[in-house]
Design a protein around this motif. Structure first.
Motif, mmCIF file in Angstrom:
data_model
loop_
_atom_site.group_PDB
_atom_site.id
_atom_site.type_symbol
_atom_site.label_atom_id
_atom_site.label_comp_id
_atom_site.label_asym_id
_atom_site.label_seq_id
_atom_site.Cartn_x
_atom_site.Cartn_y
_atom_site.Cartn_z
ATOM 1 N N LEU A 398 1.771 -35.646 -26.399
ATOM 2 C CA LEU A 398 3.044 -36.276 -25.825
ATOM 3 C C LEU A 398 2.812 -37.279 -24.618
ATOM 4 N N ALA A 399 2.366 -36.243 -23.649
ATOM 5 C CA ALA A 399 2.011 -37.004 -22.174
ATOM 6 C C ALA A 399 1.190 -38.380 -22.313
ATOM 7 N N THR A 400 0.032 -38.089 -23.114
ATOM 8 C CA THR A 400 -0.967 -38.990 -23.214
ATOM 9 C C THR A 400 -0.538 -40.262 -24.021
ATOM 10 N N THR A 401 0.588 -40.033 -24.504
ATOM 11 C CA THR A 401 1.113 -41.042 -25.529
ATOM 12 C C THR A 401 2.299 -41.920 -24.870
ATOM 13 N N GLY A 402 2.649 -41.298 -23.560
ATOM 14 C CA GLY A 402 3.730 -42.177 -22.837
ATOM 15 C C GLY A 402 5.003 -41.239 -22.730
ATOM 16 N N PHE A 403 5.034 -39.971 -23.225
ATOM 17 C CA PHE A 403 6.262 -39.191 -23.021
ATOM 18 C C PHE A 403 6.288 -38.507 -21.886
ATOM 19 N N VAL A 404 7.130 -38.741 -20.807
ATOM 20 C CA VAL A 404 7.394 -37.846 -19.774
ATOM 21 C C VAL A 404 8.007 -36.648 -20.092
ATOM 22 N N ILE A 405 7.980 -35.404 -19.450
ATOM 23 C CA ILE A 405 8.371 -34.273 -19.703
ATOM 24 C C ILE A 405 9.685 -34.260 -20.405
ATOM 25 N N GLU A 406 10.555 -34.988 -19.454
ATOM 26 C CA GLU A 406 12.112 -34.782 -19.933
ATOM 27 C C GLU A 406 12.344 -35.517 -21.264
ATOM 28 N N LYS A 407 11.526 -36.517 -21.786
ATOM 29 C CA LYS A 407 11.859 -37.095 -23.031
ATOM 30 C C LYS A 407 11.091 -36.572 -24.000
ATOM 31 N N GLN A 408 10.183 -35.331 -23.817
ATOM 32 C CA GLN A 408 9.777 -34.629 -24.839
ATOM 33 C C GLN A 408 10.796 -33.835 -25.589
ATOM 34 N N SER A 409 11.725 -33.419 -24.794
ATOM 35 C CA SER A 409 12.531 -32.523 -25.222
ATOM 36 C C SER A 409 13.891 -33.100 -25.745
ATOM 37 N N ARG A 410 13.801 -34.350 -25.814
ATOM 38 C CA ARG A 410 15.156 -35.293 -26.173
ATOM 39 C C ARG A 410 15.158 -35.500 -27.673
ATOM 40 N N PRO A 411 16.441 -35.425 -28.322
ATOM 41 C CA PRO A 411 16.495 -35.888 -29.710
ATOM 42 C C PRO A 411 15.803 -37.386 -29.868
ATOM 43 N N ILE A 412 14.864 -37.438 -31.028
ATOM 44 C CA ILE A 412 14.323 -38.467 -31.343
ATOM 45 C C ILE A 412 15.267 -39.705 -31.506
ATOM 46 N N GLY A 413 16.356 -39.428 -31.868
ATOM 47 C CA GLY A 413 17.391 -40.776 -32.144
ATOM 48 C C GLY A 413 17.968 -41.227 -30.848
ATOM 49 N N GLN A 414 17.570 -40.417 -29.806
ATOM 50 C CA GLN A 414 18.150 -41.015 -28.384
ATOM 51 C C GLN A 414 16.893 -41.665 -27.834
ATOM 52 N N LEU A 415 15.785 -41.689 -28.535
ATOM 53 C CA LEU A 415 14.514 -42.613 -27.880
ATOM 54 C C LEU A 415 14.885 -43.916 -28.090
ATOM 55 N N THR A 416 14.121 -44.826 -27.178
ATOM 56 C CA THR A 416 13.965 -46.196 -27.611
ATOM 57 C C THR A 416 13.307 -46.270 -28.825
ATOM 58 N N PHE A 417 13.256 -47.685 -29.321
ATOM 59 C CA PHE A 417 12.465 -47.779 -30.471
ATOM 60 C C PHE A 417 10.955 -47.999 -30.273
ATOM 61 N N GLY A 418 10.763 -48.412 -28.903
ATOM 62 C CA GLY A 418 9.136 -48.559 -28.514
ATOM 63 C C GLY A 418 8.744 -47.251 -28.334
ATOM 64 N N GLN A 419 9.476 -46.156 -27.972
ATOM 65 C CA GLN A 419 9.166 -44.676 -27.754
ATOM 66 C C GLN A 419 8.944 -44.314 -28.959
ATOM 67 N N ARG A 420 9.953 -44.575 -30.444
ATOM 68 C CA ARG A 420 9.714 -44.107 -31.551
ATOM 69 C C ARG A 420 8.525 -44.583 -32.370
ATOM 70 N N ALA A 421 8.135 -45.686 -32.088
ATOM 71 C CA ALA A 421 6.987 -46.458 -32.539
ATOM 72 C C ALA A 421 5.826 -45.779 -32.073
#
Length: 509
Positions: A398-421
């Motif tokens: 997840l880190a290499t895909t661009g997810f910082v630690i705090e976003k790795q444990s956030r519900p997917i529905g709360q992510l931006t569409f770019g992060q979901r992609a």
């Protein structure tokens, strides 16, 4: 005359997004705003629009300048309104009755069909919702226009419609547009701002020309850094040698000379300007391969709407290993319905009469909205459970895909569409497919991500069926092109005639 001046503007979130940004955008300047997802485009537009405060610096607008800001998301309050009423809602309450004609003028400018104007916003396609947001801003008669990802969800017809509109209606006012569509930026901009955490670059060129220039500058800076590093290393080695000799011989002169060399090395290192590195997370694919040559065979298969209305019929279509089929056609022609039909045949063998799938096929699938992602789960739990990965490996992926630690444990529905992609594309990689079925895979993916996706598809010689409105992506990855036209599916030599036909239809509206 209207202008927007940025003076030493800086914005810091967790890390600096950009700093000391100074430029002037005047009448007739159409600026393409380019940066990876999450790297400051929306933040900058909101600051310019007066909806947020910068960390430092200021925005100076011409006296009385009215700024129109087209945001990415449709406000929930507009969904129960008709398209026309949603545009009218942007006017002051006191003016809506007397100036109702202005809503129709704004919709006319975007060539909006009359039958759509009384349709509820909630029932509109994503593309028409985007154009509705633009009309809402335009009806207020702005002196400057800011647009945040206006091409999201637009099919080619609406893309060309928007390009024509910008060139016709907004050609004389300051325009700043954030977009990941390379062809769109080339068509509508005459300046490009590359937003960077270090030194941002503003060039009086449209995207492709500006990109070549900045890559040349980056390469030159990289070469200069290499020379500086070698020079500093050489000076430090000389200083160390002189220091040893000076100490052993008791020569203060040599020790002093060594200090001078170290000071010179330190100044060279301090003055070095780091070459820019994109901070977007990586995108990688995989291809487990197969010995089968024919992966999918389709014969005498009708393609229909969900309600059963006929769209077209496939007489015979064979998809061989290494084929990258791109589906072309107007919105509503049946591209997505064909993708869904093929998807059903692959996940439920023998469920679709006339479609045969080789038993060794392993599917990698993504749709326009990344609906295959479980929105209530977190990226961490999704990757861990679905792909049976250990915790440390999950965090690393997840880190290499661009997810910082705090976003790795956030519900997917709360992510931006770019992060979901990006999460959806990571899931594709971990599936290790040998066949990719992708409906608008570049939606919400930034330019570095789109180029990485292209490179991965080519490098792995992936077999794929693709739908995309990104013209560069279509040109770069396709090996075969199928066009849906006149309720027929026909193979064509390339996408350019279809692009030209769509452009001509827009110009004739």
């Amino acid at each position: 005359m209207g202008s927007i001046s940025l003076k030493n503007l800086s914005i810091t979130a967790t890390d600096p997004l950009f700093r000391d940004l100074s430029l002037v955008v005047a009448d007739g300047d159409r600026v393409g705003l380019v940066a990876g997802n999450g790297l400051g485009k929306t933040s900058l537009l909101r600051v310019i629009a007066g909806l947020a405060e910068p960390t430092a610096g200021e925005v100076v607008r011409s006296r009385g300048l009215r700024i129109g800001y087209v945001e990415q998301d449709v406000p929930a309050a507009l969904l129960p309104l008709t398209l026309r009423d949603a545009v009218l809602d942007a006017l002051p309450v006191a003016d809506r009755e007397t100036d109702a004609w202005r809503a129709d003028v704004a919709l006319d400018g975007l060539d909006t069909p009359y039958e759509l104007r009384d349709r509820l916003v909630s029932a509109l396609s994503g593309g028409w919702q985007r154009l509705m947001l633009i009309a809402r801003v335009w009806v207020t008669d702005p002196d400057a226009l800011l647009m945040d990802e206006p091409t999201n969800h637009l099919d080619l017809s609406k893309l060309f419609r928007l390009e024509t509109w910008l060139s016709r209606e907004a050609r004389n006012i300051p325009v700043i547009v954030a977009s990941h569509d390379r062809d769109f930026l080339d068509a509508v901009t005459n300046r490009t701002l590359f937003l960077r955490p270090g030194t941002s670059r503003y060039l009086p060129l449209s995207y492709s020309a500006a990109r070549k220039e900045i890559e040349r500058e980056d390469a030159s800076q990289e070469a200069q850094n290499e020379r500086d590093h070698k020079e500093a290393t050489k000076l430090r080695k000389q200083a160390a040698k002189l220091t040893n000799i000076g100490i052993n011989s008791g020569s203060d002169l040599l020790v002093g000379k060594a200090k001078q060399l170290k000071d010179r090395a330190a100044k060279i290192e301090e003055a070095a300007r780091p070459a820019h590195r994109e901070r977007s997370g990586e995108i990688k694919l995989s291809n487990r391969g197969t010995h089968a040559k024919l992966l999918v065979g389709i014969e005498n298969v009708p393609v229909t709407t969900p309600s059963g209305q006929g769209l077209f019929k496939i007489d015979k279509l064979h998809i061989f290993q290494g084929d990258r089929l791109v589906l072309l056609g107007k919105n509503g022609a049946g591209k997505s319905q064909l993708v869904k039909l093929i998807h059903r045949a692959m996940v439920e063998p023998d469920s679709v009469p006339g479609i045969k799938v080789t038993p060794s096929l392993v599917l990698g699938y993504t749709d326009q909205d990344m609906s295959q992602l479980p929105v209530r789960e977190t990226p961490e739990s999704f990757i861990s459970v679905t792909f049976k990965q250990p915790d440390a490996r999950v965090r690393s992926l997840l880190a290499t895909t661009g997810f910082v630690i705090e976003k790795q444990s956030r519900p997917i529905g709360q992510l931006t569409f770019g992060q979901r992609a990006r999460l959806g594309l990571l899931a594709l990689r971990l599936t290790e497919p040998n066949f990719y079925l992708m409906d608008e895979p570049t939606n919400h993916v930034d330019i570095p991500g789109r180029e990485a996706l292209e490179s991965e598809i080519l490098a792995h010689e992936a077999t794929a069926v693709l739908v995309s409105h990104d013209r560069s992506f279509v040109r770069n990855v396709g090996t075969r092109y199928l066009e849906i036209s006149g309720k027929r599916l026909k193979e064509v030599d390339g996408p350019e005639p279809f692009f030209e036909e769509m452009m001509l239809e827009t110009e004739q509206v």
